[in-house]
Structure formats: structure tokens, C-alpha cells
Design an enzyme around this catalytic site. Structure first.
Site, mmCIF file in Angstrom:
data_model
loop_
_atom_site.group_PDB
_atom_site.id
_atom_site.type_symbol
_atom_site.label_atom_id
_atom_site.label_comp_id
_atom_site.label_asym_id
_atom_site.label_seq_id
_atom_site.Cartn_x
_atom_site.Cartn_y
_atom_site.Cartn_z
ATOM 1 C CG HIS A 149 -2.293 5.498 2.786
ATOM 2 N ND1 HIS A 149 -2.606 6.454 3.587
ATOM 3 C CD2 HIS A 149 -3.216 4.402 3.163
ATOM 4 C CE1 HIS A 149 -3.687 6.611 4.184
ATOM 5 N NE2 HIS A 149 -4.002 5.441 3.983
ATOM 6 C CD GLU A 152 -4.832 -0.122 -0.722
ATOM 7 O OE1 GLU A 152 -5.424 0.475 0.135
ATOM 8 O OE2 GLU A 152 -4.778 -1.542 -0.394
ATOM 9 C CG HIS A 203 -10.722 0.665 2.206
ATOM 10 N ND1 HIS A 203 -11.278 1.621 3.194
ATOM 11 C CD2 HIS A 203 -9.365 0.980 2.760
ATOM 12 C CE1 HIS A 203 -10.758 2.053 4.105
ATOM 13 N NE2 HIS A 203 -9.332 1.730 3.759
ATOM 14 C CG ASP A 244 -14.889 1.683 3.393
ATOM 15 O OD1 ASP A 244 -15.928 1.213 4.032
ATOM 16 O OD2 ASP A 244 -13.806 1.589 4.034
ATOM 17 C CD GLU A 298 -7.560 3.843 1.500
ATOM 18 O OE1 GLU A 298 -7.435 4.561 2.553
ATOM 19 O OE2 GLU A 298 -6.801 3.054 1.176
ATOM 20 C CG ASP A 303 -1.834 1.163 1.267
ATOM 21 O OD1 ASP A 303 -1.981 1.919 0.301
ATOM 22 O OD2 ASP A 303 -2.781 1.301 2.231
#
Length: 283
Positions: A86, A110, A186, A159, A136, A84
Site C-alpha cells: 500500500h 502490491e 482494483h 480501478d 490503483e 499489499d
């Protein structure tokens, strides 16, 4: 009646899950990854780098590669690892880091860039064979429409708690299936959110794997199972959890524990990260 029956019926009996692992050193990450494998999981996700600048020292990439290499050596080839980013990495560094991670045969990377820079995803996707995942921080089917039409991603991660609920995420999943894109919702959240995700996973043909928060490092006061009357509903075997088949979401909440928890002041705030020069970095 379980929710999945109201959505047309399930297409699978169980859903593969993954856990998040962290660690400052390769040894820490390797130990936690191996523990997940010994506990019966078959996939993990780990972080990439701290907050970095648009173009930064290559040492950040070396450190990330060392942690991923240690995890891969610990768990072996027959185990899935995702990384990830992020959104902490800008496009130039993201491209370099993705290329350096190629030898470790990742399940996906990700959020290689933040969603406001999604136009960069196609370039990144063309530069690698690693599947690209994001979503996400995208909240409706219209947010996903552009990246699906552009062919920018391989896996979407809406999500259920943030993107309009079960019905909207199911619409997003169906739209993604038309573009041959997989779904991996997510969900580093609580039991109700996870149960809702599993109902979507049960009916979405392109559901690939499910995130869950059991033992995640930032759950300091509570954990995924704390508010369940029957925690066995999320027991996993061979890396997968059975789709809950009870009424509704298939879980029973311990309401007394929820009321007791209401006495605490749980106020989530994003961590504040800064780069070496003092500027604010994506957490």
C-alpha cells in the site's frame, strides 16, 4: 444485452476472485485466511506493515513475515496469497521485505512503493521472483504507459471507477497485454463497481483475478451485497464468480435501499497514520 457483448464478446465464463484479510497477530490472520478457504475462496490479499520510515527497525519485517508465514501454514500450498504494501514502504525497506517474503511463494506484492516513485519498480522487480503489481492510483493509459514500456511490472491494477471507466480500463488492459502483463482490477468498492470490473474481466484476455469487498474490514455500515435485488449474482464457487449475463452490467439494484441509505452521511476519509516519531505515514 450484457455489456461484454458490446465489447466484442467474452473470452471466459468465470473470473477468479480474492478477498482481503487483516489482523494484528499471526493467529488472527491465519484464522481469517483459513475461513476464506473454507468458504470456497482460493486466494486472499493481506497487508504488509504499518507506516514505516525510509529505513526502519527490522522488527517490522519480522512481524510481516510472521503474519504471512502463519497464513501460508493455515491455507497450505494450493492457495494464492498476495501482500499489499500500500505504498507504506520506501525503496530500501521494500527491497528487504520482498526478499524475506520470497519463501512463501506469493501471487504478487502490491504497490511496493507509491506511484510517484514508480521509477523504483524496475530495481525491485529485478531483485525478486515475486510478481510486482501496482496501479490503483494510476488513472489513464498514459499513467501506465511508462511502467509497461520499462518492463517494471507483472500485473496492473487499474480501478474502473477511478481510471476512466470500462472503455479506458479495457484500453489499458489491451496495452498491458502487448507487454505480456496481466490485469487484476482494483475494486474494494460496491456492487456496481464490481459488476463493471467483471464485464472488463470477461473480455480482457489477460485478466488474472478480481478484487472484491465482501466482508472487508473497513465496510462498517454497508457491505457489497446490501444494495442488490438478487445477491446470488456474485455467488462464488471454487474461488470464481460467473460473469453476470443479464442486461447491462448484469445486476439489479434495490433502489429503495439506496434511497434509505441516502439519509446517512457517509463521508469517507483516509485514516491518519503516524510513525513513532509523529510524522505522517501513508495510510
Amino acid at each position: 444485452m450484457p455489456v461484454y457483448e458490446l465489447l466484442g464478446g467474452k473470452v471466459r465464463d468465470r473470473v477468479q476472485i480474492y478477498a482481503g484479510v487483516h489482523g494484528e497477530s499471526p493467529k488472527e490472520v491465519a484464522g481469517r485466511a483459513l475461513r476464506c478457504k473454507r468458504d470456497g475462496l482460493r486466494a486472499i490479499k493481506m497487508g504488509a506493515v504499518p507506516g514505516v520510515h525510509y529505513v526502519d527497525e527490522f522488527g517490522h519485517i519480522d512481524d510481516a513475515v510472521a503474519r504471512v508465514a502463519a497464513a501460508r501454514e493455515a491455507v497450505g500450498a494450493d492457495f494464492s496469497i498476495a501482500v499489499d504494501f500500500h505504498g507504506r514502504v520506501h525503496k530500501p525497506m521494500a527491497k528487504m521485505l520482498i526478499q524475506e517474503l520470497e519463501p512463501f511463494h506469493l501471487m504478487f506484492v502490491e504497490e511496493p512503493v507509491l506511484p510517484m516513485h514508480n521509477e523504483a519498480l524496475l530495481d525491485l522487480k529485478h531483485s525478486t521472483s515475486i510478481p510486482i503489481a501496482t496501479g490503483e492510483r494510476m488513472y489513464s493509459r498514459w499513467d501506465f504507459k511508462a511502467i509497461l514500456a520499462a518492463g517494471s511490472v507483472d500485473i496492473i491494477q487499474p480501478d474502473v471507477s477511478h481510471a476512466g471507466g470500462i472503455s479506458e480500463v479495457l484500453r489499458i488492459a489491451a496495452m498491458a497485454e502487448a507487454y505480456d502483463v496481466a490485469l487484476a482490477p482494483h475494486c474494494p468498492l460496491g456492487p456496481i463497481a464490481l459488476a463493471a470490473c467483471l464485464q472488463v474481466d470477461a473480455v480482457a484476455y489477460n485478466a488474472l483475478i478480481q478484487e472484491q469487498s465482501l466482508g472487508i474490514h473497513y465496510n462498517r455500515e454497508v457491505d457489497l451485497l446490501d444494495y442488490l435485488a438478487d445477491t446470488s449474482v456474485f455467488d462464488y464457487r471454487d474461488g470464481s464468480v460467473e460473469v453476470p449475463s443479464g442486461p447491462g452490467l448484469g445486476i439489479v439494484i434495490d433502489e429503495e435501499k439506496v434511497r434509505a441509505a441516502n439519509d446517512h452521511d457517509y463521508r469517507w476519509r483516509n485514516p491518519l497514520l503516524r510513525r513513532d516519531d509523529g510524522s505522517v505515514a501513508e495510510w
